[in-house]
Scaffold this motif. Structure first.
Motif, PDB file in Angstrom:
ATOM      1  N   GLN A 221       0.813  -1.212   0.000  1.00  0.00           N
ATOM      2  CA  GLN A 221       0.000   0.000   0.000  1.00  0.00           C
ATOM      3  C   GLN A 221       0.852   1.270   0.000  1.00  0.00           C
ATOM      4  O   GLN A 221       0.386   2.332  -0.414  1.00  0.00           O
TER       5      GLN A 221
ATOM      6  N   SER B   6       4.685   1.841  -5.091  1.00  0.00           N
ATOM      7  CA  SER B   6       3.988   1.816  -6.370  1.00  0.00           C
ATOM      8  C   SER B   6       4.292   0.546  -7.169  1.00  0.00           C
ATOM      9  O   SER B   6       3.517   0.173  -8.045  1.00  0.00           O
TER      10      SER B   6
ATOM     11  N   ASN C  75       0.976  -0.974  -7.973  1.00  0.00           N
ATOM     12  CA  ASN C  75      -0.062  -0.355  -7.168  1.00  0.00           C
ATOM     13  C   ASN C  75      -0.259   1.064  -7.697  1.00  0.00           C
ATOM     14  O   ASN C  75       0.619   1.906  -7.538  1.00  0.00           O
TER      15      ASN C  75
ATOM     16  N   GLN D 298      -0.687   4.356  -4.520  1.00  0.00           N
ATOM     17  CA  GLN D 298       0.283   4.373  -3.427  1.00  0.00           C
ATOM     18  C   GLN D 298      -0.133   5.375  -2.355  1.00  0.00           C
ATOM     19  O   GLN D 298      -0.442   6.517  -2.640  1.00  0.00           O
TER      20      GLN D 298
END
Length: 83
Positions: free
Chosen positions: A51, A54, A65, A68
């Motif tokens: 989380q 990226s 992700n 981010q």
């Protein structure tokens, strides 16, 4: 790894963060990763740390992700599972 992500956020606020990880050894008798390294990749990196980055490239795979988060906590508290 958490400290690296935290330090990257402090030094380069809100920039995309990427982790590239190679693992040597840590294989089980069947040729897969031993429990600890599988857990590190699956549960810690993908389950928690992802989380705040990226992209991650590691033996388990490459993952991105697009959302981010930049509010990396000040600390990390890891406790043993109850079971």
């Amino acid at each position: 790894m958490f400290t690296l992500v935290k330090n990257a956020q402090e030094k380069y606020p809100n920039k995309n963060r990427m982790i590239y990880m190679d693992i040597e050894g840590h294989k089980n008798k069947d040729g897969g990763f031993d429990h600890d390294l599988f857990e590190l990749q699956k549960d810690f990196i993908l389950g928690f740390l992802m989380q705040f980055i990226s992209e991650v490239s590691m033996p388990l795979g490459r993952f991105k992700n697009e959302n981010q988060k930049n509010d990396v906590p000040d600390g990390l508290n890891i406790v043993p599972a109850k079971d």
